[in-house]
Design a protein around this motif. Sequence first.
Motif, PDB file in Angstrom:
ATOM      1  N   HIS A  22       3.475 -12.263   5.893  1.00  0.00           N
ATOM      2  CA  HIS A  22       3.348 -11.439   4.689  1.00  0.00           C
ATOM      3  C   HIS A  22       4.106 -10.132   4.861  1.00  0.00           C
ATOM      4  O   HIS A  22       4.299  -9.633   5.969  1.00  0.00           O
ATOM      5  CB  HIS A  22       1.883 -11.192   4.315  1.00  0.00           C
ATOM      6  CG  HIS A  22       1.012 -10.700   5.438  1.00  0.00           C
ATOM      7  ND1 HIS A  22       0.925  -9.379   5.784  1.00  0.00           N
ATOM      8  CD2 HIS A  22       0.186 -11.369   6.279  1.00  0.00           C
ATOM      9  CE1 HIS A  22       0.071  -9.243   6.792  1.00  0.00           C
ATOM     10  NE2 HIS A  22      -0.385 -10.432   7.121  1.00  0.00           N
ATOM     11  N   ILE A  23       4.551  -9.583   3.706  1.00  0.00           N
ATOM     12  CA  ILE A  23       5.352  -8.370   3.655  1.00  0.00           C
ATOM     13  C   ILE A  23       4.693  -7.419   2.662  1.00  0.00           C
ATOM     14  O   ILE A  23       4.375  -7.803   1.536  1.00  0.00           O
ATOM     15  CB  ILE A  23       6.791  -8.665   3.187  1.00  0.00           C
ATOM     16  CG1 ILE A  23       7.462  -9.715   4.077  1.00  0.00           C
ATOM     17  CG2 ILE A  23       7.629  -7.387   3.182  1.00  0.00           C
ATOM     18  CD1 ILE A  23       8.777 -10.217   3.532  1.00  0.00           C
ATOM     19  N   GLY A  24       4.512  -6.165   3.089  1.00  0.00           N
ATOM     20  CA  GLY A  24       3.890  -5.179   2.214  1.00  0.00           C
ATOM     21  C   GLY A  24       4.605  -3.847   2.273  1.00  0.00           C
ATOM     22  O   GLY A  24       5.309  -3.530   3.236  1.00  0.00           O
TER      23      GLY A  24
ATOM     24  N   PHE B 177       1.793  -5.940  -1.863  1.00  0.00           N
ATOM     25  CA  PHE B 177       2.435  -7.023  -1.117  1.00  0.00           C
ATOM     26  C   PHE B 177       3.268  -7.873  -2.073  1.00  0.00           C
ATOM     27  O   PHE B 177       2.903  -8.067  -3.236  1.00  0.00           O
ATOM     28  CB  PHE B 177       1.380  -7.899  -0.437  1.00  0.00           C
ATOM     29  CG  PHE B 177       0.588  -7.163   0.622  1.00  0.00           C
ATOM     30  CD1 PHE B 177       0.941  -7.264   1.959  1.00  0.00           C
ATOM     31  CD2 PHE B 177      -0.499  -6.391   0.281  1.00  0.00           C
ATOM     32  CE1 PHE B 177       0.231  -6.590   2.930  1.00  0.00           C
ATOM     33  CE2 PHE B 177      -1.226  -5.709   1.244  1.00  0.00           C
ATOM     34  CZ  PHE B 177      -0.865  -5.805   2.574  1.00  0.00           C
ATOM     35  N   PHE B 178       4.375  -8.372  -1.538  1.00  0.00           N
ATOM     36  CA  PHE B 178       5.270  -9.205  -2.333  1.00  0.00           C
ATOM     37  C   PHE B 178       5.640 -10.464  -1.548  1.00  0.00           C
ATOM     38  O   PHE B 178       5.986 -10.369  -0.365  1.00  0.00           O
ATOM     39  CB  PHE B 178       6.572  -8.461  -2.658  1.00  0.00           C
ATOM     40  CG  PHE B 178       6.412  -7.281  -3.559  1.00  0.00           C
ATOM     41  CD1 PHE B 178       6.356  -7.438  -4.935  1.00  0.00           C
ATOM     42  CD2 PHE B 178       6.315  -6.005  -3.033  1.00  0.00           C
ATOM     43  CE1 PHE B 178       6.222  -6.344  -5.770  1.00  0.00           C
ATOM     44  CE2 PHE B 178       6.174  -4.905  -3.864  1.00  0.00           C
ATOM     45  CZ  PHE B 178       6.120  -5.077  -5.231  1.00  0.00           C
TER      46      PHE B 178
ATOM     47  N   ASP C  22       3.553  -5.457 -13.221  1.00  0.00           N
ATOM     48  CA  ASP C  22       2.993  -4.168 -12.799  1.00  0.00           C
ATOM     49  C   ASP C  22       3.471  -3.766 -11.407  1.00  0.00           C
ATOM     50  O   ASP C  22       3.915  -2.640 -11.196  1.00  0.00           O
ATOM     51  CB  ASP C  22       1.461  -4.222 -12.834  1.00  0.00           C
ATOM     52  CG  ASP C  22       0.922  -4.230 -14.258  1.00  0.00           C
ATOM     53  OD1 ASP C  22       0.335  -3.221 -14.671  1.00  0.00           O
ATOM     54  OD2 ASP C  22       1.105  -5.235 -14.972  1.00  0.00           O
ATOM     55  N   ALA C  23       3.405  -4.679 -10.456  1.00  0.00           N
ATOM     56  CA  ALA C  23       3.721  -4.330  -9.068  1.00  0.00           C
ATOM     57  C   ALA C  23       5.168  -3.917  -8.884  1.00  0.00           C
ATOM     58  O   ALA C  23       5.486  -3.121  -7.992  1.00  0.00           O
ATOM     59  CB  ALA C  23       3.386  -5.504  -8.147  1.00  0.00           C
ATOM     60  N   MET C  24       6.077  -4.429  -9.724  1.00  0.00           N
ATOM     61  CA  MET C  24       7.486  -4.102  -9.546  1.00  0.00           C
ATOM     62  C   MET C  24       7.770  -2.623  -9.748  1.00  0.00           C
ATOM     63  O   MET C  24       8.814  -2.111  -9.335  1.00  0.00           O
ATOM     64  CB  MET C  24       8.356  -4.922 -10.497  1.00  0.00           C
ATOM     65  CG  MET C  24       8.248  -4.544 -11.959  1.00  0.00           C
ATOM     66  SD  MET C  24       9.428  -5.453 -13.008  1.00  0.00           S
ATOM     67  CE  MET C  24      10.988  -4.888 -12.375  1.00  0.00           C
ATOM     68  N   GLY C  25       6.848  -1.880 -10.358  1.00  0.00           N
ATOM     69  CA  GLY C  25       7.046  -0.455 -10.550  1.00  0.00           C
ATOM     70  C   GLY C  25       7.239   0.293  -9.238  1.00  0.00           C
ATOM     71  O   GLY C  25       7.962   1.294  -9.186  1.00  0.00           O
ATOM     72  N   HIS C  26       6.606  -0.181  -8.153  1.00  0.00           N
ATOM     73  CA  HIS C  26       6.782   0.460  -6.849  1.00  0.00           C
ATOM     74  C   HIS C  26       8.237   0.366  -6.394  1.00  0.00           C
ATOM     75  O   HIS C  26       8.776   1.304  -5.792  1.00  0.00           O
ATOM     76  CB  HIS C  26       5.871  -0.195  -5.818  1.00  0.00           C
ATOM     77  CG  HIS C  26       4.413   0.086  -6.041  1.00  0.00           C
ATOM     78  ND1 HIS C  26       3.815   1.266  -5.662  1.00  0.00           N
ATOM     79  CD2 HIS C  26       3.437  -0.667  -6.614  1.00  0.00           C
ATOM     80  CE1 HIS C  26       2.535   1.241  -5.982  1.00  0.00           C
ATOM     81  NE2 HIS C  26       2.286   0.080  -6.562  1.00  0.00           N
TER      82      HIS C  26
END
Length: 310
Positions: free
Chosen positions: A8-10, A26-27, A73-77
């Motif tokens: 996993h990658i975060g 995490f993505f 939503d998460a892509m905003g990071h």
Amino acid sequence: MGVAQLAHIGLGKEAAWGTGVPPTVFFPGTKDINIEIGRLRIEGPHATIAQLRSGAGRKSVRGGMSGIPAYTDAMGHLLVALLGAPTTTGTGPYTHTFKADTLPVANDHPRPPYSLQWTADGVTRRYTGGQLGQIGFKQPANDYLKMDLNWVFRDHQNGVAEATPTFPTDAVFDFRDLAVSRGGSPLGLRVESLDITINNNFEPVEATGSDVIAAMDIGTVTAEAQLTLEFNDAAIYGDFVNDTANRYDFVWTRGAKSLTITFHRAVVAAHSQPIPASGRLTAAVTLAAELDPTTGEFIDVVLVNDTASY
């Protein structure tokens, strides 16, 4: 025996450049980040034909992540890491407006720094001081919108604690959500694929007195869009021949959530002649974004979702 699916990658947003933090988002995707350490050697005759001993040089930590789904939503990071903090309005949904010409956040690092933490086969490594130099948005005709990332890190840490991953549960933008407009009107052509690349053109500063990069300079921000089009309208080809600039909007809409990438002024930098493909005519077009001298606008990325702030 290792199981690749258990890796996993975060990412975690750092308060200070290079001070590592555990991941908060995490993505899924793959990574290709390398630690390179050159060797310092003395050359020339020294009473031997053998190579003399060497010392470790400066550390370079850079590489990419690929195939990252564009979660609503998460892509905003990732947009924060690429373009800096957005201007946010609304009370839910929230509208986050990112500007590609945002000035650097500090003299030694232009974008908000992130740590990237990776765990696989019982080994956890954290890359710190991450500066996101480039995102490639890739939208094929029958797939999710995915992103390829190009990072430069300041350093790395081994032996950090493994995180407990919690993956995004929001939707992912896909090919059905995309609409393209030119000059404020629908494009009028069928888009078979779209690749948009925004590049900060970073230049690492390697100064004396340090084993890691001393600073990161930002260059001229560039952006290109490459489209494969079913060719039944000569308007874009006319822009190419006549050197005409236009505004282009690339909009993914999923319910109340959306992603809009706007080139306020773009020129057709390249345009192929229509080529037969299974009885159809297709053309490859490259758009290059430029500063609009009339409005002073360059590139906007607007993300509308349920996240109040990044």
